[in-house]
Design a protein around this motif. Sequence first.
Motif, PDB file in Angstrom:
ATOM      1  N   SER A 363       0.858  -1.307  -0.069  1.00 55.39           N
ATOM      2  CA  SER A 363      -0.031   0.020   0.090  1.00 55.39           C
ATOM      3  C   SER A 363       0.664   1.345   0.051  1.00 55.39           C
ATOM      4  CB  SER A 363      -0.838   0.035   1.156  1.00 55.39           C
ATOM      5  OG  SER A 363      -0.016  -0.070   2.326  1.00 55.39           O
ATOM      6  N   VAL A 364       2.156   1.266   0.011  1.00 51.13           N
ATOM      7  CA  VAL A 364       3.056   2.291   0.048  1.00 51.13           C
ATOM      8  C   VAL A 364       2.706   3.484   0.867  1.00 51.13           C
ATOM      9  CG1 VAL A 364       4.505   3.435  -1.687  1.00 51.13           C
ATOM     10  CG2 VAL A 364       3.498   1.232  -2.295  1.00 51.13           C
ATOM     11  N   ASN A 442      -4.502   6.718  -6.161  1.00 50.38           N
ATOM     12  CA  ASN A 442      -3.961   8.214  -5.911  1.00 50.38           C
ATOM     13  C   ASN A 442      -3.633   8.886  -7.116  1.00 50.38           C
ATOM     14  OD1 ASN A 442      -1.690   7.130  -6.147  1.00 50.38           O
ATOM     15  ND2 ASN A 442      -1.227   7.867  -3.949  1.00 50.38           N
ATOM     16  N   TYR A 445       2.774   8.379  -7.977  1.00 53.56           N
ATOM     17  CA  TYR A 445       4.089   7.697  -7.584  1.00 53.56           C
ATOM     18  C   TYR A 445       4.311   8.719  -6.346  1.00 53.56           C
ATOM     19  CZ  TYR A 445       5.674   4.978 -11.609  1.00 53.56           C
ATOM     20  OH  TYR A 445       5.612   3.853 -12.361  1.00 53.56           O
ATOM     21  N   GLU A 446       3.221   8.706  -5.183  1.00 57.30           N
ATOM     22  CA  GLU A 446       3.058   9.732  -4.350  1.00 57.30           C
ATOM     23  C   GLU A 446       4.398   9.489  -3.477  1.00 57.30           C
ATOM     24  OE1 GLU A 446       0.949  11.764  -3.926  1.00 57.30           O
ATOM     25  OE2 GLU A 446       1.778  12.552  -2.188  1.00 57.30           O
ATOM     26  N   ILE A 447       4.863   8.235  -2.876  1.00 61.17           N
ATOM     27  CA  ILE A 447       6.155   8.171  -2.228  1.00 61.17           C
ATOM     28  C   ILE A 447       7.209   8.974  -2.678  1.00 61.17           C
ATOM     29  CG2 ILE A 447       6.604   5.903  -3.261  1.00 61.17           C
ATOM     30  CD1 ILE A 447       7.769   5.123  -0.709  1.00 61.17           C
TER      31      ILE A 447
HETATM   32  C1  LIG Z   1      11.096  -2.261  -9.808  1.00 64.37           C
HETATM   33  C2  LIG Z   1      10.875  -1.133  -9.114  1.00 64.37           C
HETATM   34  N1  LIG Z   1      10.860  -0.044 -10.062  1.00 64.37           N
HETATM   35  C3  LIG Z   1      10.827   1.170  -9.568  1.00 64.37           C
HETATM   36  C4  LIG Z   1      10.629   1.559  -8.213  1.00 64.37           C
HETATM   37  C5  LIG Z   1      10.696   2.794  -7.529  1.00 64.37           C
HETATM   38  N2  LIG Z   1       9.428   2.907  -6.910  1.00 64.37           N
HETATM   39  C6  LIG Z   1       9.316   2.935  -5.222  1.00 64.37           C
HETATM   40  S1  LIG Z   1       7.748   3.307  -4.945  1.00 64.37           S
HETATM   41  C7  LIG Z   1       7.173   3.787  -6.378  1.00 64.37           C
HETATM   42  C8  LIG Z   1       5.777   4.265  -6.791  1.00 64.37           C
HETATM   43  C9  LIG Z   1       4.867   3.457  -6.083  1.00 64.37           C
HETATM   44  O1  LIG Z   1       3.666   4.082  -6.338  1.00 64.37           O
HETATM   45  P1  LIG Z   1       2.210   3.697  -5.772  1.00 64.37           P
HETATM   46  O2  LIG Z   1       2.207   2.071  -5.898  1.00 64.37           O
HETATM   47  O3  LIG Z   1       1.030   4.126  -6.811  1.00 64.37           O
HETATM   48  O4  LIG Z   1       2.251   4.085  -4.243  1.00 64.37           O
HETATM   49  P2  LIG Z   1       2.085   5.740  -3.748  1.00 64.37           P
HETATM   50  O5  LIG Z   1       3.414   5.728  -3.545  1.00 64.37           O
HETATM   51  O6  LIG Z   1       1.366   6.469  -4.480  1.00 64.37           O
HETATM   52  O7  LIG Z   1       1.564   5.475  -2.326  1.00 64.37           O
HETATM   53  C10 LIG Z   1       8.224   3.629  -7.416  1.00 64.37           C
HETATM   54  C11 LIG Z   1       8.227   4.022  -8.915  1.00 64.37           C
HETATM   55  C12 LIG Z   1      10.644   0.282  -7.277  1.00 64.37           C
HETATM   56  N3  LIG Z   1      10.901   0.368  -5.888  1.00 64.37           N
HETATM   57  N4  LIG Z   1      10.864  -0.991  -7.814  1.00 64.37           N
END
Ligand SMILES: Cc1ncc(C[n+]2csc(CCOP(=O)(O)OP(=O)(O)O)c2C)c(N)n1
Length: 517
Positions: A363-364, A442, A445-447
């Motif tokens: 859920s980041v 959302n 890539y909020e994080i």
């Molecule tokens: C294979 C891979 N590519 C890129 C990343 C870099 N990265 C970390 S979190 C993220 C975005 C996550 O987005 P989301 O799942 O929508 O969560 P949010 O941050 O919006 O809560 C990215 C691209 C990663 N960790 N692993």
Amino acid sequence: MTELNGAESLVRSLIASGVDTCFTNPGTSEMHFVAALDKVPGMRSVLALFEGVATGAADGYFRMAEKPACTLLHLGPGLANGLANLHNAKKAGSGVVNIVGEHAASHIELDAPLTSDIAGIARPMSHWVHASISAADVGADAARAVQAARTPPGQVATLILPSDTAWTSGGQVAEPFAVPERGHLDTAALDRAIAALDGPDSLLLLGGRALTEAALETAGRIAAQTGCALLSEWSNARMERGAGRVAVGKVPYPIDLALEALDRYRRIVLVGARAPIGFFAYPGKPAILSRDGAEIISLAGAGDDLAGTLEALSDAVGASRMAPSGVGTRQDIALPQGAATPETIAAVLGRTIPEHAIVVDESVTTGRGFFAATTGAAPHTWLNNCGGSIGYGLPVAIGAAIACPDRKVLALTGDGSAMYTPQALWTMAREQLDVTIVIFANRSYEILRGELTNVGVRNPGPRAIDMLSLSRPDLGWVGMARAMGVDGCRAGDAPGLEAAIKTGLAKPGPYLIELEC
Ligand SMILES: Cc1ncc(C[n+]2csc(CCOP(=O)(O)OP(=O)(O)O)c2C)c(N)n1
């Protein structure tokens, strides 16, 4: 009786060693393995439409079944597509047996289009790599691969299967090989741990199999007796939680919060956990999260007998008769009203997680507060991504659902993360897996917006911001799910989310909720 070919001996030997589930994405070089699935009863075979789904499913399967599944992958490129989730499996201590097809030996020298250095591709994400030489060896090679995968805590084993070894007759079915035991108690480290755990400036940091219900209870008794604090690592392959279980928080992900949380501990005892370090390096910030000069005692590693170690520690500090501290109790959480925010979503989860559910958490940013809000939920299992490579959640949910067909699976995932392996939805539909998926839409890539600031970028420009936005166009998750045979709905606020989760849990088979948040 007709002679077995290598592929049949492989399938029979895998089954003899207890591997009876295969996540596949085959090609021409694996056709004899595919054919063997009909000749040999007992191997459940599940098709994935992308190899990262197959490898992630094998990871989730191991975490819940506590034994490896195998994958069937097509030469170097198929394996390469599966590597990111093998990386996550490796970091989680999950046992996986990869069967990777290869050209016949005589064909490799011709440098055909699919020829590649399979062992070279496999090695960084595997603990064990081996290529079979002849049909007669394949059965024993398979048994050895399972032995490697079952080596505690669990390892990634990759067996390369040249197609001629699969089709040639003379295959021999192998008996299982003995699995190495978990490592035993280090008595010198135990003495240091006994001295260290004393009062609230001491910490027992838990990971791996120290997070089972029984091990947590022992840890809770140790905390009650010594006054030490309990925490787990930020990411845990599997943790038993909820009402009646000893509740253990996590070292926070954001670097400043992690430093603050650990600053109070002068002595840290590790049981199945690593000494705390930052996920990333940040300019001007320490990478070691414990305070300067903190004493760190490594009592037991991930492959050791962690339950036994905690029992020995409990006896030694005189905690055996203590009531464990920190047991989660059922809380009455009011139905939150209004928009879906991290706080209201957390409250809905605290209310709706069903008894014995398996929560797969990717859920980041949205999920930063989920843990605290769910300590009093019905007893459940929580799975995290230990390797940081996103796209783990939906595939791991497949493996967990196949390992535990009687349990509900709740997959919580960011929209960005889910887009790495959306093909998982099709496998969920095909296998009618009881998975309720919540996509936190959302549109961002909020994080990474926060990380931009954390690494020292001031006033990012529109192009930088555009690289972190998932709009233009918006993703239509319900349409995407339906196209792959998964029913679903949209939800726009907290009460809508609760109603949708209840619908999903009540329906057999998969159900997807696209949550505007
Ligand atoms: C294979 C891979 N590519 C890129 C990343 C870099 N990265 C970390 S979190 C993220 C975005 C996550 O987005 P989301 O799942 O929508 O969560 P949010 O941050 O919006 O809560 C990215 C691209 C990663 N960790 N692993």
